[in-house]
Write a protein that holds these residues in place. Structure first.
Motif, PDB file in Angstrom:
ATOM      1  N   LEU A  60       8.163  -7.040  -0.271  1.00 44.48           N
ATOM      2  CA  LEU A  60       8.293  -7.754   0.949  1.00 44.48           C
ATOM      3  C   LEU A  60       9.499  -8.817   0.805  1.00 44.48           C
ATOM      4  O   LEU A  60       9.179  -9.712   1.568  1.00 44.48           O
ATOM      5  CB  LEU A  60       6.741  -8.424   1.739  1.00 44.48           C
ATOM      6  N   SER A  62      12.483  -8.359   1.878  1.00 47.92           N
ATOM      7  CA  SER A  62      13.552  -8.413   2.937  1.00 47.92           C
ATOM      8  C   SER A  62      13.043  -8.911   4.098  1.00 47.92           C
ATOM      9  O   SER A  62      11.637  -8.744   4.309  1.00 47.92           O
ATOM     10  CB  SER A  62      13.988  -6.814   3.142  1.00 47.92           C
ATOM     11  N   LYS A  65      10.841  -6.604   6.261  1.00 53.44           N
ATOM     12  CA  LYS A  65       9.388  -6.290   5.698  1.00 53.44           C
ATOM     13  C   LYS A  65       8.797  -7.238   6.102  1.00 53.44           C
ATOM     14  O   LYS A  65       7.543  -7.032   6.457  1.00 53.44           O
ATOM     15  CB  LYS A  65       9.485  -5.619   4.459  1.00 53.44           C
ATOM     16  N   GLN A  68       7.856  -7.294   9.724  1.00 51.26           N
ATOM     17  CA  GLN A  68       6.951  -6.367  10.012  1.00 51.26           C
ATOM     18  C   GLN A  68       5.501  -6.611   9.612  1.00 51.26           C
ATOM     19  O   GLN A  68       4.693  -6.451  10.252  1.00 51.26           O
ATOM     20  CB  GLN A  68       7.351  -5.319   9.225  1.00 51.26           C
ATOM     21  N   MET A  69       5.110  -7.385   8.610  1.00 49.19           N
ATOM     22  CA  MET A  69       4.069  -7.509   8.232  1.00 49.19           C
ATOM     23  C   MET A  69       3.442  -9.035   8.475  1.00 49.19           C
ATOM     24  O   MET A  69       2.346  -9.343   8.328  1.00 49.19           O
ATOM     25  CB  MET A  69       3.866  -7.673   6.634  1.00 49.19           C
ATOM     26  N   GLU A 102      12.292   3.746  -3.618  1.00 51.98           N
ATOM     27  CA  GLU A 102      12.867   2.594  -3.216  1.00 51.98           C
ATOM     28  C   GLU A 102      13.961   2.132  -4.112  1.00 51.98           C
ATOM     29  O   GLU A 102      13.790   1.998  -5.495  1.00 51.98           O
ATOM     30  CB  GLU A 102      12.148   1.562  -2.426  1.00 51.98           C
ATOM     31  N   THR A 143       0.304  -4.154  -4.682  1.00 50.06           N
ATOM     32  CA  THR A 143       1.593  -4.105  -4.038  1.00 50.06           C
ATOM     33  C   THR A 143       1.877  -2.592  -4.163  1.00 50.06           C
ATOM     34  O   THR A 143       3.095  -2.309  -4.436  1.00 50.06           O
ATOM     35  CB  THR A 143       2.557  -5.055  -4.282  1.00 50.06           C
ATOM     36  N   ALA A 217      14.787   0.718   2.903  1.00 46.59           N
ATOM     37  CA  ALA A 217      13.418   1.271   3.185  1.00 46.59           C
ATOM     38  C   ALA A 217      13.351   2.350   2.038  1.00 46.59           C
ATOM     39  O   ALA A 217      13.910   2.719   1.568  1.00 46.59           O
ATOM     40  CB  ALA A 217      13.423   1.976   4.697  1.00 46.59           C
TER      41      ALA A 217
END
Ligand code: OOG
Ligand code: MG
Length: 243
Positions: A60, A62, A65, A68-69, A102, A143, A217
């Motif tokens: 996470l 970025s 991300k 988003q979370m 990724e 993770t 992504a």
């Protein structure tokens, strides 16, 4: 058995059986500190099977991300020698649940200093159905760590904070980004990792590989494909996907 151990057994069973578990959503009742205790118990089960701790990974990193979370802190997990895939090596789908690749950069930390950087691919394989999880759940699940490929180590080049990153599948560009997506500058991953290691009593001397976090992504792996990551000025890392 404690709740922490019970949760760790469920996650570890998902790794070995390749059967995902459902997220409990907001109903987990798990807070972040407890989630890291579950993660430690998950990693301890791997170490008890003979795996060796070799590094840390950040997630996470970025902005996209994190937003988003709904969090403003990076998360971290542990890497073991069994997760290492040789550059150009094969990843078998049967050994996974629903793996994705990724593009990342990896740092080598030696004697308290960063000595080298390499282009890298991280293979993530959430133990939750459809990669749907809450923040504490993904922390507990180490993770989503599953595998990693390292390209050749080299000196840290100028402009490391803004190098082009390309993820190709079978020669076709599927993700394009920049190392700037990693915390604005991947060197920040280093200072974060040093701080996290210190706070959590992790010895970086025994955990010298640091995956700094995805620059784009992640893409799902399909049998028969060839995945290659190129980081400008650093070169490539690749893997093949077998069934
Ligand atoms: C969590 C792992 C995130 C990264 O580089 O951001 C991660 C996930 O997306 O399953 O490794
Ligand atoms: Mg990653």
């Amino acid at each position: 058995m404690s709740t922490v151990d019970q949760f760790a057994v469920r996650l570890d069973d998902a790794v070995t059986s390749r059967i995902a578990i459902p997220s409990s959503g907001a109903g987990t009742g798990l807070d972040v500190p407890t989630a890291y205790r579950v993660q430690q118990a998950v990693v301890d089960r791997r170490l008890a099977r003979g795996e060796r701790a070799v590094g840390l990974k950040l997630g996470l990193t970025s902005r996209a991300k994190m937003t988003q979370m709904g969090v403003d802190e990076v998360i971290w997990g542990r890497l073991t020698d069994a997760m290492r895939i040789p550059d150009g090596g094969t990843v078998r789908l049967d050994d996974h649940i629903h793996p994705k690749a990724e593009p990342e950069v990896a740092f080598l930390v030696e004697g308290g200093a960063v000595t080298a950087v390499a282009p890298a691919i991280e293979v993530i394989d959430s133990r939750y159905v459809d990669f749907r999880f809450t923040l504490p759940e993904v922390i507990a699940d180490n993770t989503s760590a599953s595998g990693f490929v390292l390209g050749a180590w080299q000196p840290i080049p100028d402009g490391i904070d803004n190098l082009g990153v390309l993820l190709e599948v079978d020669g076709r560009a599927v993700q394009v980004g920049s190392t700037a997506a990693i915390l604005g500058d991947p060197r920040r991953a280093l200072s974060d990792a040093v701080r996290l290691a210190d706070v959590n009593g992790v010895d970086l001397a025994d955990n010298s590989i640091l995956l700094a976090g995805a620059a784009t992504a992640a893409v799902p792996l399909r049998a028969g494909s060839y995945v290659r990551v190129t980081v400008e000025r650093l070169g490539t890392a690749s893997l093949r996907v077998g069934s």
